[in-house]
Scaffold this active site. Structure first.
Site, PDB file in Angstrom:
ATOM      1  N   CYS A 145      17.369 -13.690   5.933  1.00 20.24           N
ATOM      2  CA  CYS A 145      18.820 -13.527   5.719  1.00 20.24           C
ATOM      3  C   CYS A 145      19.537 -13.215   6.949  1.00 20.24           C
ATOM      4  CB  CYS A 145      18.646 -12.462   4.624  1.00 20.24           C
ATOM      5  SG  CYS A 145      18.192 -12.853   2.930  1.00 20.24           S
TER       6      CYS A 145
ATOM      7  N   SER B   7      -7.437   1.028   0.491  1.00 28.95           N
ATOM      8  CA  SER B   7      -6.222   1.701   0.412  1.00 28.95           C
ATOM      9  C   SER B   7      -6.164   2.930   1.327  1.00 28.95           C
ATOM     10  CB  SER B   7      -6.332   2.390  -1.273  1.00 28.95           C
ATOM     11  OG  SER B   7      -5.505   3.478  -1.141  1.00 28.95           O
TER      12      SER B   7
ATOM     13  N   ASP C 266       0.829  -1.767  -5.054  1.00 26.68           N
ATOM     14  CA  ASP C 266      -0.727  -1.739  -5.017  1.00 26.68           C
ATOM     15  C   ASP C 266      -1.287  -1.013  -6.097  1.00 26.68           C
ATOM     16  OD1 ASP C 266      -0.157  -2.907  -2.431  1.00 26.68           O
ATOM     17  OD2 ASP C 266      -1.320  -1.734  -1.320  1.00 26.68           O
TER      18      ASP C 266
ATOM     19  N   CYS D 219       3.065   7.041  -3.156  1.00 26.44           N
ATOM     20  CA  CYS D 219       1.821   7.779  -3.525  1.00 26.44           C
ATOM     21  C   CYS D 219       1.850   8.605  -2.284  1.00 26.44           C
ATOM     22  CB  CYS D 219       0.575   6.775  -3.258  1.00 26.44           C
ATOM     23  SG  CYS D 219       0.798   5.510  -4.588  1.00 26.44           S
TER      24      CYS D 219
ATOM     25  N   CYS E 136       6.977   0.673  -1.479  1.00 26.69           N
ATOM     26  CA  CYS E 136       5.431   0.693  -1.719  1.00 26.69           C
ATOM     27  C   CYS E 136       5.034   0.285  -0.101  1.00 26.69           C
ATOM     28  CB  CYS E 136       5.126  -0.174  -2.744  1.00 26.69           C
ATOM     29  SG  CYS E 136       3.505  -0.511  -2.911  1.00 26.69           S
TER      30      CYS E 136
HETATM   31  C1  LIG Z   1      -2.076   2.851  -4.189  1.00 25.75           C
HETATM   32  C2  LIG Z   1      -2.314   3.472  -2.761  1.00 25.75           C
HETATM   33  C3  LIG Z   1      -2.865   4.759  -2.791  1.00 25.75           C
HETATM   34  O1  LIG Z   1      -0.924   3.608  -2.345  1.00 25.75           O
HETATM   35  C4  LIG Z   1      -2.611   2.278  -1.801  1.00 25.75           C
HETATM   36  O2  LIG Z   1      -1.915   1.116  -1.956  1.00 25.75           O
HETATM   37  C5  LIG Z   1      -2.580   2.746  -0.410  1.00 25.75           C
HETATM   38  O3  LIG Z   1      -2.937   1.733   0.339  1.00 25.75           O
HETATM   39  O4  LIG Z   1      -2.406   3.836   0.064  1.00 25.75           O
HETATM   40 MG   LIG Z   2      -1.976   0.030  -0.430  1.00 28.73          MG
END
Ligand SMILES: CC(C)(O)[C@@H](O)C(=O)O
Ligand SMILES: [Mg+2]
Length: 557
Positions: free
Chosen positions: A108, A473, A82, A195, A123
């Site tokens: 699978c 996000s 992302d 993140c 992610c």
């Molecule tokens: C890039 C980020 C901050 O990770 C975002 O994708 C989120 O939804 O938290």
């Molecule tokens: Mg995100």
């Protein structure tokens, strides 16, 4: 029941001799066919730091599964980043990847008659995608999160990727030097891991502890730390036990455990994406769960954690302060959690929390007690009104007063809105409308972190409203409302907004309203035409054709 109940379909009896012949090529011995086959859905990838640290965790889990008497079977799941695709057309594949991951896990596990599955991800979409796949297959399962990134530092300040997004607005506004701008870019992401604030990946992983599908403390450990490896190995052992005891995901993921997960999301101040993903998870579990249920939970659960994006601290600080179990224990003691829900260990949630202290430690500021809550009610509010008859999601942390009435500034794509923000053409009091970005229109509900962070970076986070039928996000905050439904592409009222119309966002009254009279609305509605689809082929076209509306989780299966 024998613990190879499912895999025996592929390995037992004379007719399955050719099937066994292929397993011998993989190094199986005769005795192995009596062991459970345990899938390891490995999202390791060098695309993104969120997933680049997963291989050692997969290796640790594989070794533990073998040692506990299982046959590990590794398969891959994809990811997109992302953070990297943000602000580009690539971002439209993000939510799509949730569905692709779900399909991979289901395909699978079901296609190979696996007895259980350990799903490993990093992610954002890896977590809901993996969980949806787990629920569709309903073989015993556990989720292993790759772990959070550690904070970067620049001139004594903690950084995350969101610092770099916010720096764009500040640099363009002339309030940040080039040296600081580059310093933040170079230092925001110091190692592998997802993140680092309470953004989407950390929100979803944290919620899996509350849901009962991940080990306690596992979701806030940092990716590079040794305890993450140990926890991955322990997850492998726990999963083999769950297979032996035949504890299935649908025994764990129920209306009550989803309510626990949503309560936890409110308490930690988690991402708006969690609303979309829990609608989808509930759908996969066959649980009746609607936007109104989020609002019901929000009214009783306070925000207890001071975490970014609008708060002070990072996920690693939450971990040091006692982690998710400490937050859960506070909620449990306050009667805000169903302690009798089953978890993947075979123990109840209350049993898992038995040894956790009743009160948050005095030497930390991250987790508050109920009487010192940051906000008395939860922060993910469901707004309705003529602009969102089927609902919209607002995040109301970090705002003095989550309400604004102002002129609409209308954009049919993200890039032109971004240009207007950076060129200072959006003024305090405006309400930016970003539309044709819904599940079908985007398609794929891209995240609007670039414009929302540019506004925050310019110091306009509280004075400008922003509504969209796309998503945000987990790093987004401000006067923002997403997931507006019905979306513009299917003729929702958001499609009828014209430049300069008055829009009211009022989270006190849970209202999202277009102040235009009915006669004028009818005139506009009669002349509205659905635009041509942006994609006619490929996975985006497939998603656009199948996706349910945002208020149903934008699910495709
Ligand atoms: C890039 C980020 C901050 O990770 C975002 O994708 C989120 O939804 O938290
Ligand atoms: Mg995100």
């Amino acid at each position: 029941m024998p613990f190879n109940e499912r895999s025996k379909h592929i390995t037992q009896g004379i007719a399955r001799s050719p099937n066994r012949a292929m397993y011998y090529a993989l190094g199986y011995e005769k005795a192995d066919f009596d062991k459970p086959m345990i899938g390891v859905a490995n999202a390791h990838s060098t695309i993104t730091p969120c997933n680049a640290g997963l291989q050692p965790l997969a290796d640790a889990a594989i070794a533990a599964i073998k040692a506990a008497g299982g046959n590990p079977q590794v398969f891959g799941t994809p990811t997109i980043s992302d953070g990297m695709s943000m602000g580009t057309e690539g971002m439209k594949y993000s939510l799509v990847s949730r569905e692709v991951i779900a399909d991979c896990v289901e395909t699978c596990v079901q296609g190979q008659w696996m007895d259980g599955v350990l799903v490993l991800g990093g992610c954002d979409k890896n977590m809901p995608g993996g969980m949806i796949g787990i629920l569709r297959a309903n073989a015993p399962a556990i989720y292993v999160y790759g772990g959070t990134i550690k904070p970067g530092t620049w001139k004594g300040q903690d950084l995350s990727i969101v610092s770099a997004f916010e720096a764009v607005g500040a640099f363009m506004a002339g309030t940040m030097s080039e040296e600081d701008f580059e310093g933040i870019e170079r230092n925001a992401c110091p190692c592998n891991g997802s993140c680092g604030g309470m953004y989407t990946a950390n929100t979803m992983s944290s919620s899996f502890e509350a849901l009962g599908m991940a080990l306690m403390y596992s979701s806030t450990m940092a990716s590079p730390d040794r305890e993450k490896l140990e926890s991955a190995a322990e997850s492998g052992r726990v999963l083999v036990e769950a297979v032996k005891k035949n504890i299935k995901p649908l025994d764990i993921v129920t209306r009550k455990s989803i309510e626990n997960a949503v309560a936890l999301i409110m308490a930690i101040g988690g991402s708006t994406n969690a609303v979309l993903h829990y609608l989808a998870i509930a759908h996969a579990a066959g649980v009746d769960w609607t936007l109104d249920d989020f609002e019901r939970v929000r009214r009783k659960v306070p925000v207890l954690c001071d975490l970014k994006p609008s708060g002070k601290y990072m996920a690693v600080d939450l971990h040091r302060a006692g982690g998710i179990p400490q937050v859960l224990k506070i909620l449990l003691n306050a009667g805000l959690l169903h302690g009798d829900c089953l978890t993947v260990t075979g123990r109840t949630l209350a049993e898992e929390l038995a040894d956790v202290p009743d009160k948050p430690r005095a030497d930390q500021q991250v987790i508050r007690s109920i009487d010192k809550a940051l906000y008395r009610e939860g922060h993910l509010a469901i707004l309705k009104g003529n602009l969102a008859e089927d609902g919209a999601v607002a995040k109301i942390t970090g705002l003095k007063s989550p309400a604004i009435t102002g002129p609409a500034r209308v954009f049919d794509d993200e890039q032109s809105a971004m240009e207007a923000i950076l060129a200072d053409r959006i003024r305090p009091g405006d309400v930016v409308v970003l539309r044709y970005l819904g599940p079908k229109g985007g398609p794929g509900m891209p995240e609007m972190l670039a414009p929302t962070s540019a506004l925050v970076g310019r110091g306009l986070g509280e004075s400008i409203g922003l509504i969209t039928d796309g998503r945000f996000s987990g790093g987004t905050w401000g006067m923002v409302v997403g997931h507006v439904a019905p979306e513009a592409y299917v003729g929702g009222t958001i499609a009828l907004v014209e430049e300069g119309d008055t829009i009211t966002i009022d989270a006190h009254r849970l209202l999202l309203q277009l102040e235009v009279d009915e006669a004028e609305m009818s005139r506009r509605r009669a002349s509205w035409k659905q635009p041509a689809p942006r994609y006619r082929h490929g996975v985006l076209a497939k998603f656009a054709a199948l996706a349910r509306p945002a208020n149903e989780g934008a699910v495709t299966g």
